[in-house]
Design a protein around this motif. Structure first.
Motif, PDB file in Angstrom:
ATOM      1  N   ALA A  79       0.880  -1.174   0.000  1.00 44.38           N
ATOM      2  CA  ALA A  79       0.000   0.000   0.000  1.00 44.38           C
ATOM      3  C   ALA A  79       0.916   1.222   0.000  1.00 44.38           C
ATOM      4  N   ARG A  80       0.320   2.397   0.077  1.00 47.13           N
ATOM      5  CA  ARG A  80       1.139   3.610  -0.033  1.00 47.13           C
ATOM      6  C   ARG A  80       2.139   3.680   1.128  1.00 47.13           C
ATOM      7  N   ASN A  81       3.419   3.662   0.809  1.00 50.11           N
ATOM      8  CA  ASN A  81       4.519   3.779   1.779  1.00 50.11           C
ATOM      9  C   ASN A  81       4.652   2.606   2.746  1.00 50.11           C
ATOM     10  N   ILE A  82       3.885   1.547   2.521  1.00 50.80           N
ATOM     11  CA  ILE A  82       4.025   0.382   3.400  1.00 50.80           C
ATOM     12  C   ILE A  82       3.938  -0.912   2.602  1.00 50.80           C
ATOM     13  N   ARG A  83       4.819  -1.840   2.988  1.00 49.84           N
ATOM     14  CA  ARG A  83       4.820  -3.184   2.386  1.00 49.84           C
ATOM     15  C   ARG A  83       4.889  -4.179   3.538  1.00 49.84           C
ATOM     16  N   ILE A  84       3.984  -5.137   3.543  1.00 49.32           N
ATOM     17  CA  ILE A  84       4.051  -6.173   4.582  1.00 49.32           C
ATOM     18  C   ILE A  84       4.297  -7.525   3.917  1.00 49.32           C
ATOM     19  N   PHE A  85       5.367  -8.171   4.347  1.00 47.60           N
ATOM     20  CA  PHE A  85       5.679  -9.526   3.892  1.00 47.60           C
ATOM     21  C   PHE A  85       4.950 -10.500   4.807  1.00 47.60           C
ATOM     22  N   CYS A  86       4.017 -11.245   4.246  1.00 46.15           N
ATOM     23  CA  CYS A  86       3.280 -12.221   5.045  1.00 46.15           C
ATOM     24  C   CYS A  86       3.985 -13.573   4.893  1.00 46.15           C
ATOM     25  N   GLY A  87       4.588 -14.042   5.983  1.00 42.85           N
ATOM     26  CA  GLY A  87       5.350 -15.282   5.960  1.00 42.85           C
ATOM     27  C   GLY A  87       6.278 -15.312   7.157  1.00 42.85           C
ATOM     28  N   ASP A  88       7.243 -16.215   7.113  1.00 43.39           N
ATOM     29  CA  ASP A  88       8.139 -16.424   8.247  1.00 43.39           C
ATOM     30  C   ASP A  88       9.302 -15.432   8.223  1.00 43.39           C
ATOM     31  N   PHE A  89       9.442 -14.666   9.302  1.00 43.66           N
ATOM     32  CA  PHE A  89      10.532 -13.689   9.432  1.00 43.66           C
ATOM     33  C   PHE A  89      11.887 -14.297   9.072  1.00 43.66           C
ATOM     34  N   PHE A  90      12.087 -15.581   9.421  1.00 44.43           N
ATOM     35  CA  PHE A  90      13.405 -16.187   9.228  1.00 44.43           C
ATOM     36  C   PHE A  90      13.700 -16.451   7.742  1.00 44.43           C
ATOM     37  N   ASN A  91      12.703 -16.245   6.874  1.00 43.28           N
ATOM     38  CA  ASN A  91      12.944 -16.340   5.424  1.00 43.28           C
ATOM     39  C   ASN A  91      13.261 -14.980   4.796  1.00 43.28           C
ATOM     40  N   LEU A  92      13.218 -13.934   5.614  1.00 45.89           N
ATOM     41  CA  LEU A  92      13.499 -12.594   5.086  1.00 45.89           C
ATOM     42  C   LEU A  92      14.998 -12.472   4.811  1.00 45.89           C
ATOM     43  N   ASP A  93      15.364 -11.813   3.719  1.00 47.23           N
ATOM     44  CA  ASP A  93      16.796 -11.559   3.505  1.00 47.23           C
ATOM     45  C   ASP A  93      17.022 -10.091   3.190  1.00 47.23           C
ATOM     46  N   SER A  94      18.287  -9.714   3.065  1.00 51.73           N
ATOM     47  CA  SER A  94      18.603  -8.288   2.920  1.00 51.73           C
ATOM     48  C   SER A  94      17.982  -7.718   1.648  1.00 51.73           C
ATOM     49  N   GLY A  95      17.755  -8.568   0.646  1.00 47.96           N
ATOM     50  CA  GLY A  95      17.137  -8.103  -0.593  1.00 47.96           C
ATOM     51  C   GLY A  95      15.715  -7.598  -0.384  1.00 47.96           C
ATOM     52  N   HIS A  96      15.032  -8.082   0.660  1.00 42.67           N
ATOM     53  CA  HIS A  96      13.672  -7.628   0.938  1.00 42.67           C
ATOM     54  C   HIS A  96      13.652  -6.237   1.584  1.00 42.67           C
ATOM     55  N   LEU A  97      14.787  -5.821   2.120  1.00 42.48           N
ATOM     56  CA  LEU A  97      14.764  -4.661   3.017  1.00 42.48           C
ATOM     57  C   LEU A  97      15.029  -3.324   2.338  1.00 42.48           C
ATOM     58  N   GLY A  98      15.532  -3.358   1.106  1.00 39.86           N
ATOM     59  CA  GLY A  98      15.764  -2.110   0.382  1.00 39.86           C
ATOM     60  C   GLY A  98      16.622  -1.165   1.197  1.00 39.86           C
ATOM     61  N   MET A  99      16.133   0.057   1.350  1.00 40.45           N
ATOM     62  CA  MET A  99      16.917   1.107   2.016  1.00 40.45           C
ATOM     63  C   MET A  99      16.604   1.210   3.517  1.00 40.45           C
ATOM     64  N   THR A 100      16.191   0.137   4.122  1.00 38.72           N
ATOM     65  CA  THR A 100      15.844   0.188   5.552  1.00 38.72           C
ATOM     66  C   THR A 100      16.989   0.761   6.382  1.00 38.72           C
ATOM     67  N   SER A 101      16.668   1.761   7.225  1.00 40.38           N
ATOM     68  CA  SER A 101      17.740   2.340   8.040  1.00 40.38           C
ATOM     69  C   SER A 101      17.480   2.173   9.526  1.00 40.38           C
ATOM     70  N   ALA A 102      16.298   1.619   9.879  1.00 38.16           N
ATOM     71  CA  ALA A 102      15.991   1.472  11.300  1.00 38.16           C
ATOM     72  C   ALA A 102      14.983   0.353  11.489  1.00 38.16           C
ATOM     73  N   LEU A 103      14.871  -0.070  12.730  1.00 42.60           N
ATOM     74  CA  LEU A 103      13.995  -1.185  13.063  1.00 42.60           C
ATOM     75  C   LEU A 103      13.307  -0.894  14.388  1.00 42.60           C
ATOM     76  N   TYR A 104      12.039  -1.270  14.460  1.00 42.51           N
ATOM     77  CA  TYR A 104      11.278  -1.071  15.695  1.00 42.51           C
ATOM     78  C   TYR A 104      10.747  -2.422  16.147  1.00 42.51           C
ATOM     79  N   ASP A 105      11.137  -2.832  17.360  1.00 40.51           N
ATOM     80  CA  ASP A 105      10.733  -4.135  17.888  1.00 40.51           C
ATOM     81  C   ASP A 105       9.934  -3.953  19.163  1.00 40.51           C
ATOM     82  N   ARG A 106       8.643  -4.125  19.036  1.00 40.88           N
ATOM     83  CA  ARG A 106       7.766  -4.196  20.204  1.00 40.88           C
ATOM     84  C   ARG A 106       7.033  -5.537  20.085  1.00 40.88           C
ATOM     85  N   GLY A 107       7.273  -6.409  21.035  1.00 42.32           N
ATOM     86  CA  GLY A 107       6.552  -7.684  21.028  1.00 42.32           C
ATOM     87  C   GLY A 107       7.069  -8.685  20.015  1.00 42.32           C
ATOM     88  N   ALA A 108       8.283  -8.488  19.506  1.00 36.65           N
ATOM     89  CA  ALA A 108       8.852  -9.458  18.558  1.00 36.65           C
ATOM     90  C   ALA A 108       9.858 -10.358  19.286  1.00 36.65           C
TER      91      ALA A 108
END
Ligand SMILES: C[S@@+](CC[C@H](N)C(=O)[O-])C[C@H]1O[C@@H](n2cnc3c(N)ncnc32)[C@H](O)[C@@H]1O
Length: 219
Positions: A97-126
Motif C-alpha cells: 500500500a502507499r509507503n508500506i509493504r508487509i511480507f506475510c510469511g516467516d521472518f526467518f525467510n526474510l533476507d537483505s534483498g527484501h529490506l531495500g533502504m531500511t535504516s531502522a527497526l522497531y521491535d515491540r513484542g517481537a
C-alpha cells in the motif's frame, strides 16, 4: 513454547491481547534515538496489525512489516482503510500500500534483498514473543540482514520466568547485551510496572520491568 501454527490460530481465534489501538508511548517518546532521515524506511518485524506502523507512516516514514498471519495483515489494511495490492514472491505473500509493504510469511525467510533502504527497526513484542532458542536465531538473523548503520528501538519485558510462563517471555538486560553483542547497546529506560499488570500481580509475580533499548549496528 509457541509454534508458528499457534500464532496463526491465535489470530483466527481473536486471541490477540497484546494488540493496542493506540501508538506505543515508548515509540513516541524514544523515536528520535533512531535518527531517522526524512522518508526513511523502518522495518517492523513480527508486526501483527500494530498501530505503531500507522504512527510511523503519519510521521512521514516508510514501513516494511513482516508477519506470519494473513488474518493480521488483511485486518491491518482493512481496519486502517488502506487500499492494497497483493503479489506472491519467494516464500512470502507481499501486501503493498502507499509507503508500506508487509511480507506475510516467516521472518526467518526474510533476507537483505527484501529490506531495500531500511535504516531502522522497531521491535515491540517481537523478540519477547520468541522462546530462548529462537531469540538467539532472531538476533543473529537481524544482524545478518540489516545494513550497517541501522538503529533499533527495542522494547522488552523482564520478570521472574520461574513464576509465570510466556509468551511474552522475560528478557533481561544481560540477555539483550549478549544477544546483540555485535551492536552498540544503550538502555534508555527501565522501570517496574507491576501495578499496571493485573495478570502478573494476581499470579504473585514479584516484579515486571519494562525496558527500552537503542541498538546500533556500527558501520
Ligand atoms: C506478541 S505479537 C506482537 C505483534 C506486534 N509487534 C504488536 O506490537 O502488536 C507477535 C507477532 O509475531 C507474529 N509471529 C510469530 N512468529 C513469527 C515469525 N516467525 N515470522 C513472522 N511473524 C511471526 C505473530 O503472528 C504475532 O502477530
Amino acid at each position: 513454547m509457541k509454534k508458528m501454527t499457534d500464532w496463526i490460530q491465535r489470530w483466527k481465534d481473536g486471541e490477540t491481547g497484546w494488540h493496542k489501538d493506540t501508538p506505543n508511548d515508548k515509540l513516541v517518546k524514544f523515536i528520535d534515538c533512531l535518527q531517522l532521515e526524512r522518508a526513511a524506511t523502518v522495518l517492523v518485524p513480527l508486526c501483527g496489525k500494530s498501530q505503531d506502523m500507522v504512527y510511523l507512516l503519519e510521521q512521514g516514514y516508510k514501513v516494511i512489516g513482516v508477519e506470519l498471519s494473513e488474518v493480521a495483515v488483511t485486518a491491518f489494511f482493512q481496519e486502517n482503510a488502506m487500499p492494497y495490492t497483493v503479489q506472491e514472491a519467494n516464500n512470502f505473500t507481499v501486501y503493498n500500500a502507499r509507503n508500506i509493504r508487509i511480507f506475510c510469511g516467516d521472518f526467518f525467510n526474510l533476507d537483505s534483498g527484501h529490506l531495500g533502504m531500511t535504516s531502522a527497526l522497531y521491535d515491540r513484542g517481537a523478540l519477547i514473543a520468541l522462546p530462548e532458542d529462537l531469540r538467539v536465531k532472531y538476533a543473529q538473523h537481524l544482524y545478518d540482514i540489516i545494513p550497517s548503520g541501522c538503529r533499533i528501538l527495542l522494547l522488552t519485558l523482564n520478570y521472574p520466568q520461574s513464576q509465570i510462563s510466556g509468551p511474552p517471555f522475560a528478557v533481561d538486560e544481560a540477555e539483550v547485551k549478549s544477544l546483540f553483542e555485535w551492536f552498540e547497546c544503550q538502555q534508555l529506560e527501565c522501570f517496574n510496572d507491576i501495578k499496571n499488570e493485573p495478570k502478573y500481580l494476581h499470579a504473585g509475580v514479584d516484579f515486571i520491568e519494562r525496558a527500552t533499548y537503542c541498538l546500533h549496528k556500527e558501520e
